[in-house]
Design an enzyme around this catalytic site. Structure first.
Site, mmCIF file in Angstrom:
data_model
loop_
_atom_site.group_PDB
_atom_site.id
_atom_site.type_symbol
_atom_site.label_atom_id
_atom_site.label_comp_id
_atom_site.label_asym_id
_atom_site.label_seq_id
_atom_site.Cartn_x
_atom_site.Cartn_y
_atom_site.Cartn_z
ATOM 1 N N HIS A 184 -3.204 6.240 4.629
ATOM 2 C CA HIS A 184 -1.788 6.491 4.898
ATOM 3 C C HIS A 184 -1.405 7.872 4.351
ATOM 4 O O HIS A 184 -1.985 8.347 3.374
ATOM 5 C CB HIS A 184 -0.905 5.453 4.192
ATOM 6 C CG HIS A 184 -0.941 4.083 4.811
ATOM 7 N ND1 HIS A 184 -1.641 3.773 5.951
ATOM 8 C CD2 HIS A 184 -0.322 2.919 4.438
ATOM 9 C CE1 HIS A 184 -1.462 2.494 6.245
ATOM 10 N NE2 HIS A 184 -0.677 1.951 5.344
ATOM 11 N N CYS B 251 0.819 -1.227 0.000
ATOM 12 C CA CYS B 251 0.000 0.000 0.000
ATOM 13 C C CYS B 251 0.852 1.276 0.000
ATOM 14 O O CYS B 251 0.543 2.238 -0.720
ATOM 15 C CB CYS B 251 -0.960 -0.001 1.185
ATOM 16 S SG CYS B 251 -0.180 -0.442 2.742
HETATM 17 O O1 3JN Z 1 1.126 -2.096 7.957
HETATM 18 C C1 3JN Z 1 0.655 -1.550 6.950
HETATM 19 O O2 3JN Z 1 0.213 -0.397 6.969
HETATM 20 C C2 3JN Z 1 0.651 -2.274 5.642
HETATM 21 C C3 3JN Z 1 0.807 -3.738 5.839
HETATM 22 C C4 3JN Z 1 1.050 -4.556 4.832
HETATM 23 C C5 3JN Z 1 1.272 -5.981 5.040
HETATM 24 C C6 3JN Z 1 1.008 -6.548 6.282
HETATM 25 C C7 3JN Z 1 1.264 -7.893 6.502
HETATM 26 C C8 3JN Z 1 1.766 -8.683 5.503
HETATM 27 C C9 3JN Z 1 1.749 -6.788 3.989
HETATM 28 C C10 3JN Z 1 1.970 -6.201 2.630
HETATM 29 O O3 3JN Z 1 0.996 -5.951 1.929
HETATM 30 O O4 3JN Z 1 3.114 -5.997 2.237
HETATM 31 C C11 3JN Z 1 2.033 -8.133 4.256
HETATM 32 C C12 3JN Z 1 2.614 -9.014 3.218
HETATM 33 O O5 3JN Z 1 1.907 -9.458 2.343
HETATM 34 O O6 3JN Z 1 3.821 -9.275 3.318
#
Ligand code: 3JN
Length: 344
Positions: A249, A129
């Site tokens: 965000h 994101c």
């Molecule tokens: O913490 C956030 O604001 C975004 C989190 C993204 C996220 C959380 C857990 C696993 C991801 C991601 O989209 O990169 C993942 C992941 O797929 O590794």
């Protein structure tokens, strides 16, 4: 006439899954059948889509039999189920990081590199994101002049850590006001030994630290930018911070271009770029804020100003709904592109 598709949503009960459903309704995407999948824990729940009730089923490899497009909301389950879905003929659009850096998997923001979609072998990855929100703001500038260097600090909403992140913020805020006690258990990351209060605080850690002292979230922004822009030479220095905001965000971005650009040229390019909105009128106190971009489709860019010392340096302030454009909407736009171009 185009074929009506059989669509599956994996992780239908979570925040990204729910956003998929909202967007299917809002964008009036036609489908022949819709299958809502989740873990065994959520199976049996009923969800209404376009007024019609659907029962959530437990996701299994066989679930993808006859599915044309599978929208995966994210999580570790992608590693197991994405190849199973592809084996059964589905195209998977995956929101997890599992396949993002795989050279056989296109990593796509449709407004930026839709042409990469055609190289897919069954899986297309949705970027992180924070990467999506940053690159939506930077692409119109990159098209004016190559960007050499980026210094970015993120201000990431608690919903990025899921519903538990939101509950933790609310629980802590309530405890502060009522004089109660709330022990943090989720942030910065549920699996870590230490947890910190996010209410009335900032946490400069999102995900785990890596060998190079950056966090995994920060390094995702670096690697994914190189892949999406097809430019491995861009120098990127990110700092990812969790803030006590519920949704959307924000990012403070300093960049250096190859050419000298005026503020007006940057504003004009941002205004013209699809999916981005110029929210930049300081004389009337107009700038992007997370409350204003929550549940909104466009990424908002403002506070555009030249660096005080570096002729080719520019500062921006960017806000975007990380569940919408940062996840579900971007994935759905990939599906829409494939439908439009007869790729499914
Ligand atoms: O913490 C956030 O604001 C975004 C989190 C993204 C996220 C959380 C857990 C696993 C991801 C991601 O989209 O990169 C993942 C992941 O797929 O590794």
């Amino acid at each position: 006439m185009k074929k009506l598709l059989n669509i599956a949503i994996l992780g239908a009960t979570g925040a990204v899954g729910q956003e998929f459903i909202r967007l299917l309704e809002e964008r009036n995407i036609p489908f022949n059948s819709l299958l809502l999948l989740a873990s065994a824990k959520s199976a049996g729940k009923e969800i209404k889509v376009k007024g019609k009730p659907y029962v959530v089923e437990e996701a299994k490899p066989e679930s993808f039999e006859g599915i044309d497009i599978a929208l995966f909301a994210g999580g570790k389950i992608s590693e197991i189920l994405a190849p199973e879905a592809v084996k059964r003929g589905a195209v998977v659009i995956d929101n997890s990081s599992t396949f993002r850096m795989d050279p056989d998997v296109p990593l796509v923001i449709p407004e930026i590199n839709a042409a990469d979609i055609k190289k897919h072998k069954g899986i297309i990855a949705n970027p992180n994101c924070s990467t999506i929100i940053m690159l939506m703001a930077l692409k119109p500038i990159y098209d004016l002049s190559r960007i050499k260097r980026i210094v970015v600090s993120t201000y990431q909403a608690v919903s990025g850590a899921g519903k538990d992140g939101i509950d933790e913020l609310f629980g802590e805020a309530e405890a502060q006001i009522t004089g109660g006690k709330y022990v943090p258990q989720i942030l910065p990351s549920a699996g870590l030994p230490k947890h910190y209060q996010i209410a009335y605080n900032l946490i400069p850690q999102i995900d785990v630290f890596l060998e190079n002292d950056y966090t995994k979230e920060e390094m995702k922004m670096v690697h994914e930018t190189h892949k999406i822009f097809h430019d491995k030479e861009i120098e990127i220095t990110p700092t990812a911070v969790r803030v006590p905001v519920v949704r959307s965000h924000a990012e403070s971005i300093y960049l250096e271009t190859e050419e000298d650009l005026t503020k007006e040229a940057v504003q004009e390019a941002i205004k013209k770029f699809h999916g981005v909105e110029l929210v930049d009128d300081i004389h009337n106190q107009i700038y992007p804020m997370p409350l204003d971009t929550s549940d909104k489709t466009n990424v908002a860019v403002g506070r555009i100003r030249k660096d005080l010392y570096h002729k080719k340096g520019i500062n921006l302030w960017v806000c975007g709904d990380q569940i919408r454009k940062g996840a579900a909407l971007n994935a759905l736009q990939i599906a829409e592109y494939m439908i439009e171009h007869d790729m499914i």
